[in-house]
Design an enzyme around this catalytic site. Structure first.
Site, PDB file in Angstrom:
ATOM      1  N   LYS A 172      42.063  35.092  43.884  1.00 14.44           N
ATOM      2  CA  LYS A 172      41.060  35.591  42.945  1.00 14.44           C
ATOM      3  C   LYS A 172      41.595  35.328  41.538  1.00 14.44           C
ATOM      4  CE  LYS A 172      39.920  38.459  40.399  1.00 14.44           C
ATOM      5  NZ  LYS A 172      39.523  38.309  38.935  1.00 14.44           N
ATOM      6  N   GLU A 175      38.409  35.321  35.742  1.00 14.70           N
ATOM      7  CA  GLU A 175      37.067  34.795  35.495  1.00 14.70           C
ATOM      8  C   GLU A 175      36.923  34.229  34.088  1.00 14.70           C
ATOM      9  OE1 GLU A 175      36.911  39.289  34.766  1.00 14.70           O
ATOM     10  OE2 GLU A 175      37.970  37.859  36.058  1.00 14.70           O
ATOM     11  N   ARG A 176      37.963  34.360  33.245  1.00 12.81           N
ATOM     12  CA  ARG A 176      37.869  33.863  31.869  1.00 12.81           C
ATOM     13  C   ARG A 176      38.121  32.362  31.763  1.00 12.81           C
ATOM     14  NH1 ARG A 176      41.383  38.573  28.784  1.00 12.81           N
ATOM     15  NH2 ARG A 176      40.151  40.367  29.496  1.00 12.81           N
ATOM     16  N   CYS A 280      53.350  36.870  28.913  1.00 15.12           N
ATOM     17  CA  CYS A 280      54.071  38.088  29.306  1.00 15.12           C
ATOM     18  C   CYS A 280      55.535  38.008  28.920  1.00 15.12           C
ATOM     19  CB  CYS A 280      53.926  38.335  30.807  1.00 15.12           C
ATOM     20  SG  CYS A 280      54.640  37.052  31.843  1.00 15.12           S
TER      21      CYS A 280
END
EC number: 1.2.1.27
Length: 497
Positions: A172, A175-176, A280
């Site tokens: 998954k 979605e960006r 990160c």
């Protein structure tokens, strides 16, 4: 404006349900629609992965490695195409996108060693006519949920190794910026991956919750923010799933009085402002030991920050592109406002930055704060933007205490010529990854990646040896072949040699 598809059981699957816009952050324009899977669509992917598992787990590791090696070659051959998609949807520069992909390919290379890393251990004659061995066996259907900031690299941390270990996978992605992730998965199938072994399902929280609740999904790997990492860890583990959830960060760089300041400044510029700070492992705090170090650092940083080449990510020769969304731009701007309101000294202000011809893009210039203190919001929270905060301390011990007291423990680094100080720092600092005169201590693919404290939820880090442990179960087997014409009496005492 086209609509992307899910990749389920080796086929592109259309979805006429809910969808979201994918933007080009350099222009602010919506360029695609991405479907958001419902439970029915997600179940198709789960069923496909489950059906593919028996045959794939019994495929010899050397055969799996052959597919992975062809996949690696296809990734290298399609570097420019993949990098362009990353840059168009994420905003990072083409050079940065290519670098991300190269680091991802390193993980595919490691996974190609499946015949070696899955060998297990064997001991002959552990007792009379008794042999024992242990091996690594796959878990089954596993899933990965990945962030927007590395749409190529982070998925490649996960599924190549999981698949090399004999599992089947449901990804998954964010979605960006999903297009590069989808293309890479297509290339894996082009390399000969059987249908159903890798499935890509787009979605939002509904899809995430579906993966967490599905009993068929045995393990979940996640990279993203700490609140979501905490949620996924709690929801997954209470259902008996194996979970590794990598969360947020607040990475400090300590500059000692004996540091090579020119090299430290070059390192900080890339680590703080590369990829617009959306990493990160970005360095967002420079801890200067002594006012003299801080003053000299700022004097060198200011002209370089003001000279940053900023523009549309797909242009050449840039240092920095836009932030990924308008919401991200507004959030980072809010942090800068907060720093000013709470009394930090804003030395360079990146707010309101515009690029000619791209006035609707989600741009910010580099920002630099001085005299930041631990109670300020810009120190405590992960900004995830092109903002560097300078904190002044009086000693290495004070710098270390500052880092150890922070809730995050992802990565840190120290710049010094003093081996004793560097060794003390490496031993005593409470973070998962440490750099010595290295700004981004990101391990190579055959070492594992992960933080401490509230930067990691779970017992195992990502990729490398910990990745093998995460995606496999250890099975110990003891076998005995009695000699012919012999009979052994029942043994009621606890067996021993």
């Amino acid at each position: 404006m086209g609509t992307l598809h899910h990749l389920i059981n080796g086929e592109m699957v259309a979805d006429n349900g809910r969808s979201a816009d994918v933007f080009n952050p350099s222009t602010g324009e919506a360029i695609h629609k991405v479907p958001l899977a419902d439970g029915k669509t997600l179940q198709k992917a789960i069923d496909a992965a489950r059906a593919a598992f028996p045959a794939w787990r019994n495929t010899p590791p050397a055969k799996r490695a052959q597919v992975l090696y062809r996949f690696k070659q296809l990734l290298e051959q399609n570097e420019a195409r993949i990098s362009k998609l990353i840059s168009e949807e994420h905003g990072k520069t083409l050079e940065d996108a290519a670098g991300e992909l190269k680091r991802g390919i390193e993980n595919v290379e490691y996974a190609c060693a499946a015949p070696e890393i899955l060998k297990g251990e064997y001991s002959r004659n552990v007792g009379p006519n008794i042999d024992a061995w242990s091996d690594f066996q796959p878990i089954g259907v596993v899933a990965g949920i990945t962030p927007f900031n590395f749409p190529a690299m982070v998925p490649l941390w996960m599924y190549p190794l999981a698949i090399a270990c004999g599992n089947t996978f449901i990804l998954k992605p964010s979605e960006r910026d999903p297009s590069s992730t989808l293309l890479i998965a297509e290339l894996f199938h082009e390399a000969g991956l059987p249908k159903g072994v890798l499935n890509v399902v787009h979605g939002d929280k509904e899809a995430v919750d579906g993966l967490l609740q599905a009993p068929e999904v045995k393990a979940i790997s996640f990279v993203g923010s700490t609140p979501i990492a905490e949620y996924i860890y709690a929801e997954g583990t209470k259902r008996g799933k194996r979970v590794q959830a990598l969360g947020g960060a607040k990475n400090h760089a300590v500059l000692m009085p004996d540091a090579d300041l020119d090299n430290a400044v070059s390192a900080l510029m890339g680590a703080a402002y590369g990829s617009c700070g959306e990493r990160c492992m970005a360095i967002s705090v420079a801890v200067c030991v002594g006012d003299q170090v801080a003053d000299a650092l700022i004097a060198k940083l200011v002209p370089q920050i003001k000279a940053l080449k900023i523009g549309a990510g797909t242009s050449c020769g840039l240092d920095m592109g836009p932030l990924v969304t308008a919401a991200a731009q507004a959030k980072v701007t809010g942090y800068i406002d907060s720093g000013v309101a709470q009394g930090a000294e804003l030395v360079v202000d990146g707010r309101g930055y515009q690029v000619a011809g791209h006035e609707n893009g989600f741009f910010l210039g580099g920002s630099l704060f001085d005299r930041v203190t631990p109670e300020m919001t810009i120190y405590k929270e992960e900004i995830f933007g092109p903002v560097l905060c300078v904190v002044r301390v009086n000693s290495l011990e004070e710098a270390m205490q500052l880092i150890n007291d922070h809730e995050y423990g992802n990565g840190t680094c120290i710049f010094t010529r003093d081996g004793e100080a560097a060794r003390l720092f490496c031993d005593e600092i409470e973070v998962g990854m440490v750099g010595v005169n290295v700004p981004l201590p990101v391990p190579v693919a055959y070492h594992s990646f992960g933080g401490w404290k509230r930067s990691l939820f779970g017992d195992l880090h990502a990729y490398g040896p910990d990745g093998v442990r995460f995606y496999t179960r250890r099975k110990a087997i003891t076998q005995r072949w009695p000699q012919r014409a012999s009979h052994e009496a029942s043994q009621f005492a606890f067996p021993s040699l």
